[in-house]
Design a protein around this motif. Sequence first.
Motif, short mmCIF file in Angstrom:
data_model
loop_
_atom_site.label_atom_id
_atom_site.label_comp_id
_atom_site.label_asym_id
_atom_site.label_seq_id
_atom_site.Cartn_x
_atom_site.Cartn_y
_atom_site.Cartn_z
N SER A 42 20.18 15.65 -17.31
CA SER A 42 20.84 14.46 -18.12
C SER A 42 19.64 13.39 -18.85
O SER A 42 19.78 13.18 -20.08
CB SER A 42 21.61 13.53 -17.50
N ASN A 43 18.71 13.29 -18.29
CA ASN A 43 17.55 12.47 -18.79
C ASN A 43 17.00 13.17 -19.86
O ASN A 43 16.75 12.44 -21.00
CB ASN A 43 16.59 12.21 -17.72
N VAL A 44 16.62 14.41 -19.89
CA VAL A 44 16.03 14.97 -21.12
C VAL A 44 16.98 15.22 -21.99
O VAL A 44 16.59 14.88 -23.48
CB VAL A 44 15.62 16.62 -20.64
N MET A 45 18.29 15.22 -21.84
CA MET A 45 19.24 15.28 -23.11
C MET A 45 19.31 14.05 -23.69
O MET A 45 19.39 13.85 -25.02
CB MET A 45 20.66 15.74 -22.42
N GLN A 46 19.08 13.01 -23.00
CA GLN A 46 19.23 11.53 -23.42
C GLN A 46 17.86 11.35 -24.33
O GLN A 46 17.98 10.85 -25.54
CB GLN A 46 19.11 10.54 -22.36
N LYS A 47 17.10 11.75 -23.89
CA LYS A 47 15.37 11.76 -24.57
C LYS A 47 15.44 12.33 -25.80
O LYS A 47 15.01 11.75 -26.90
CB LYS A 47 14.56 12.43 -23.87
N LEU A 48 16.12 13.48 -25.86
CA LEU A 48 16.21 14.41 -27.07
C LEU A 48 17.36 13.98 -27.99
O LEU A 48 17.64 14.36 -29.12
CB LEU A 48 16.29 15.81 -26.70
N GLY A 55 21.68 22.99 -26.43
CA GLY A 55 21.03 22.33 -27.54
C GLY A 55 19.68 21.75 -27.00
O GLY A 55 18.86 21.81 -27.94
N ALA A 56 19.58 21.36 -25.82
CA ALA A 56 18.40 20.60 -25.32
C ALA A 56 17.25 21.78 -25.37
O ALA A 56 15.95 21.59 -25.60
CB ALA A 56 18.42 20.04 -24.04
#
Length: 68
Positions: A42-48, A55-56
């Motif tokens: 989730s953190n990575v998806m938010q960063k991106l 998609g990430a």
Amino acid sequence: MHKNILTKREKEIFDLLILNKSTKEISYELNISEKTVRNHISNVMQKLNIKTRSGAILELIKLGEISL
């Protein structure tokens, strides 16, 4: 200079995701809870600013953060 987007742990998780590992398998392999795995994803998806895991993964490949 290219700054890495992923932390070491996030990279470990996404490297396992591209091998089609489940959240449960990743948590077992890295000896962390499934919730922790989901939080990192989730953190990575938010960063991106991307809404899906796939998609990430595609974006991280484009950015050279992970490779197939």
